[in-house]
Scaffold this active site. Structure first.
Site, PDB file in Angstrom:
ATOM      1  N   ASP A  52      96.872  42.630-142.504  1.00 48.51           N
ATOM      2  CA  ASP A  52      97.746  43.269-143.482  1.00 48.51           C
ATOM      3  C   ASP A  52      97.188  43.093-144.894  1.00 48.51           C
ATOM      4  OD1 ASP A  52      98.301  40.571-143.805  1.00 48.51           O
ATOM      5  OD2 ASP A  52     100.460  40.752-143.518  1.00 48.51           O
ATOM      6  N   ASP A  91      97.445  42.373-137.341  1.00 49.73           N
ATOM      7  CA  ASP A  91      98.575  41.699-137.970  1.00 49.73           C
ATOM      8  C   ASP A  91      99.871  42.470-137.746  1.00 49.73           C
ATOM      9  OD1 ASP A  91      97.765  39.304-139.135  1.00 49.73           O
ATOM     10  OD2 ASP A  91      97.062  40.259-140.964  1.00 49.73           O
ATOM     11  N   LYS A 121      98.691  39.241-134.470  1.00 46.12           N
ATOM     12  CA  LYS A 121      98.802  37.975-135.192  1.00 46.12           C
ATOM     13  C   LYS A 121     100.141  37.924-135.888  1.00 46.12           C
ATOM     14  CE  LYS A 121      96.283  37.002-138.935  1.00 46.12           C
ATOM     15  NZ  LYS A 121      97.353  36.769-139.970  1.00 46.12           N
ATOM     16  N   GLU A 123     102.651  35.555-138.465  1.00 45.58           N
ATOM     17  CA  GLU A 123     102.764  34.435-139.397  1.00 45.58           C
ATOM     18  C   GLU A 123     103.936  33.539-139.022  1.00 45.58           C
ATOM     19  OE1 GLU A 123     102.789  35.350-143.540  1.00 45.58           O
ATOM     20  OE2 GLU A 123     100.957  36.552-143.451  1.00 45.58           O
ATOM     21  N   GLU A 186      95.392  28.746-142.631  1.00 46.70           N
ATOM     22  CA  GLU A 186      94.988  29.266-143.937  1.00 46.70           C
ATOM     23  C   GLU A 186      95.292  28.294-145.063  1.00 46.70           C
ATOM     24  OE1 GLU A 186      95.369  33.217-146.812  1.00 46.70           O
ATOM     25  OE2 GLU A 186      96.351  33.195-144.854  1.00 46.70           O
TER      26      GLU A 186
END
Length: 268
Positions: A52, A91, A121, A123, A186
């Site tokens: 993204d 994402d 993916k 978050e 990250e």
């Protein structure tokens, strides 16, 4: 040697787990279009991420939040078609990974049905365990994402280094238990990423997380100098295509204006 009749063997979740178990470094880069994905795939990159981040590096937004699911599918379709060896991860954009779980499953299913990509993916960590489990149960591989979470920028008040080792380890372990095949880490200190990697058995992919992880991911635009001006501390520029592109465009303009292009050799 791979040919059209003998295509390269596809990287899968099993491939990645084997690489982690053998302590073989995993490589991952972002891709948002067909020609870039084709070149990265041919270069031997193990995983391609349709991130993204395209909201920032392609669309010119200040955050990742504006990009839509339809736009992610549009870019993912091109990347998935180009990649013959690399595993392609897409994402889930905001808010597809934050609202009702069935909507997350539907969005993830679109990735597998409408593109040639292989995983999504998501978050979040412990608070996303139920969502991860539901998506995996539906037959869709999930990579978790802990540490700095760009979709959470307004809650966190900016892009900040994440240092809470206990929480981050718990997030990664919860994601692993829920069925995530890998964990992206990250913007955390090296020792925190090392602790996370030691705590889980699945591959860990770092971005701004030091060397003690299973692999690395960077934004391709950053490593080739196609940035809008800001380059994160954790990246490295391996080529300067930005300057080369500007010089090529300048030369083209000069030649057209001077009557030097097209020449007789470039005309019919």
């Amino acid at each position: 040697m791979a040919t059209e009749q003998n295509p390269p063997k596809r990287v899968t979740t099993r491939t990645l787990q084997t690489m982690r178990d053998r302590d073989e470094a995993i490589t991952m880069l972002t891709a948002y279009d067909y020609p870039t994905a084709k070149l990265l795939d041919e270069a031997g990159v193990d995983m391609l991420l349709v991130g993204d981040s395209l909201a920032m590096v392609v669309q010119g937004h200040e955050t990742t939040l504006p990009v839509t699911m339809d736009q992610m599918i549009y870019h993912a379709e091109m990347v998935g078609r180009a990649a013959k060896r690399a595993m392609v991860v897409v994402d889930l954009p905001f808010p597809e990974g934050q609202i009702e779980i069935n909507r997350s499953i539907e969005a993830s299913a679109r990735v597998l049905k409408e593109t040639d990509c292989h995983a999504v993916k998501l978050e979040g960590g412990a608070e996303q365990a139920g969502r991860i489990e539901a998506i995996v149960t539906a037959g869709i591989p999930v990579m978790a994402h802990v540490g700095l979470r760009p979709q959470n920028i307004h809650v966190d008040g900016g892009y900040r280094l994440q240092r809470d080792t206990e929480k981050l380890v718990a997030d990664a372990k919860a994601a692993e238990s829920a069925g995530a095949f890998a964990v992206l880490i990250e913007c955390v200190p090296t020792e925190v990423a090392a602790a996370i990697t030691a705590a889980v058995k699945v591959p860990t992919i770092g971005i701004g997380a030091g060397r003690d992880v299973s692999g690395q991911v960077l934004v391709t635009h950053d490593i080739v100098g196609l940035t809008s001006g800001y380059t994160p501390k954790f990246t490295r520029q391996f080529a300067d295509l930005g300057t080369a592109l500007k010089e090529a465009a300048t030369g083209y303009c000069q030649q057209v204006r001077a009557g030097g292009f097209p020449s007789d050799q470039e005309s019919f």
